[in-house]
Design a protein around this motif. Structure first.
Motif: not given
Length: 500
Positions: A333-336, A230-233, A125-128, A239-249
């Motif tokens: 978006t929800g990135y951080a 990240h382009a898709l989101t 749900v959070s994704g769609i 805002g879904y990321s592939t890292s726990d640190s989001s864009f802080g990575n």
């Protein structure tokens, strides 16, 4: 005779018998979702990850259900949908995709969501809904197929809400959206060729921006897989990321500045991109866009100065973090890039307020939307003028379009219902034992489809995994309510709707 608003949704003046047209369209949506599952399945096969079986099973099940619905409702959609059918189609299609989207998570061998219905549904749900709240941790080591599926869910939700906002909500007159009613929201036979042309152009723009973002991220130093995800989101403002640190990575080569621009691009009405390509040189400088950019500039300047003068960052990182995180929250978006909950009470209060705002209508953003705040400002201005000049006649205009009482009434009703729902969800979460900051920020981040909340539990550095199951179900409902502009779902609970 049905009102004009109802006639604009379809060409029939009475409610069509049965649910066949609605179920036919839902079936097509499910078949699309099944086809999208092939991509993460192939990725897992490439990486020799056994989770490919989860996607194969989920795709087959979704395809069977979708195929049966299409077969049942075939040849039923000969004319446009009626008002009630459109109201029913919108939530039913989103609920259905959220349900089948949870299947790969449930079937997966990845321990956090595997065999957990509530976690699987919450993540789907959070994704769609492009919210971006997550129950997952350890993303840096998660199966690649699952990471891609999360990104694809948000990408599908982004293009889905653009279509809903352009073709469905204006015709239904929800929350003042009738202000944006054009031929794209008229599905009569006369308008259909033009509607298809607009829809095709928007899809191409959406795809083009996604490809551009992937290329830029990759060129700036991301791995190709991370760049694509990240382009898709980013364009979907998910805002879904592939890292726990989001864009802080990723801080090198201006990646965070590029991401800020791509998030903003997703928050602009996509019809404006089509008009720009068609030759309208100033198309992007729409009233909504001007207001959004001006608002963001003021807030970023204030926060950047606060971070610099308080000694937390040097000027460049201060304004980079301010720009990225403000744009991320306002565009929902929800990135951080950092845990802004540690920046002090001023920052906490600021981000809490920003969570309500949202981007432009016709974009992938959630939230209340910029245009509704503009309409409320017009209403208040007219009200004050009437207090000063009781006999005066004051007409409000949004750009060049007159704002009638029907639009103002719809916007006021939306604000009232939004904050009523917000209060109900906040109190319900507190009743489950959560503290006020977690409950209040969790409720608004779900309704506004932002992603992270505030506090130690669900803040930018946390996730929703430790919340009680009942809280996750409540927040899943809130995310769907907010994404579908509240009334589209709530009207289904009106008895007269079913007696029509």
């Amino acid at each position: 005779m049905m009102p004009a608003r109802a006639r604009s949704v379809g060409v029939k003046s009475t409610v069509a018998p049965g649910l066949k047209p609605v179920l036919y369209l839902v079936g097509l949506v499910l078949l699309t979702a099944a086809a999208m599952m092939v991509f993460p399945m192939l990725v897992d096969i490439y990486y020799r990850n056994p989770d490919w079986q989860a996607f194969a099973s989920a795709a087959m099940l979704a395809a069977v259900i979708g195929g049966l619905l299409v077969r049942y409702g075939r040849k039923s959609l000969k004319v446009g949908l009626t008002l009630r059918q459109a109201f029913l189609l919108t939530p039913l299609s989103w609920f259905s995709v959220a349900a089948v989207g949870a299947l790969p998570f449930y079937f997966s061998e990845y321990g956090i969501v595997s065999r957990s219905i509530v976690d699987s549904v919450f993540e789907s749900v959070s994704g769609i809904t492009t919210t971006g709240s997550t129950v997952l941790s350890g993303l840096d080591g998660a199966p690649p197929g699952m990471l891609l599926w999360r990104a694809l869910l948000q990408w599908m939700g982004g293009i889905g809400i653009i279509g809903t906002a352009i073709a469905i909500l204006p015709a239904l007159g929800i929350g003042g959206m009738q202000l944006f009613r054009t031929e794209s929201s008229d599905r009569s036979e006369k308008a259909m060729p033009r509607v298809r042309q607009i829809a095709a152009s928007i899809v191409l723009v959406y795809l083009g921006l996604t490809v551009l973002a992937a290329i830029v991220y990759w060129a700036a130093g991301m791995r190709l897989f991370d760049a694509v995800a990240h382009a898709l989101t980013s364009i979907a403002t998910g805002g879904y990321s592939t890292s726990d640190s989001s864009f802080g990575n990723w801080e090198e080569n201006g990646i965070q500045w590029f991401a800020t621009l791509f998030m903003l691009s997703g928050a602009i009405p996509f019809v404006l991109y089509v008009r720009l390509i068609a030759g309208e040189g100033r198309a992007l400088w729409d009233q909504q866009v001007r207001t959004l950019v001006a608002f963001l500039a003021v807030v970023i300047l204030a926060l950047g100065l606060w971070l610099t003068l308080s000694g937390q960052y040097d000027p460049e990182p201060a304004f980079r973090h301010a720009a990225f995180n403000v744009v991320s929250v306002v565009t929902t978006t929800g990135y951080a890039t950092a845990d802004y909950g540690l920046w002090g009470n001023f920052a906490i209060g600021l981000f809490f307020g920003l969570t309500f705002i949202g981007g432009c209508t016709g974009s992938t953003s959630g939230g209340i939307k910029i245009f509704r705040f503009e309409v409320m400002a017009l209403m208040l201005k007219a009200h004050f003028m009437r207090l000063l000049y009781p006999r005066g006649v004051f007409r409000s205009y949004y750009g060049e379009r007159p704002v009638g009482d029907e639009v103002i009434g719809s916007v006021v009703a939306f604000f009232a219902v939004f904050f009523l729902c917000y209060a109900v969800f906040t109190i319900a979460l507190m009743a489950l034992g959560l503290d006020f900051l977690t409950s209040a920020s969790g409720a608004v981040t779900a309704l506004a489809n932002v992603g992270p909340g505030l506090g130690e539990i669900i803040g930018p550095a946390g996730n929703f995994g430790t919340l009680p199951d009942a809280a996750k179900w409540l927040l899943s409902l809130a995310m769907l309510l907010g994404r579908l502009e509240l009334f589209t779902v709530l009207i289904l609970f009106v008895p007269r709707f079913w007696r029509g």
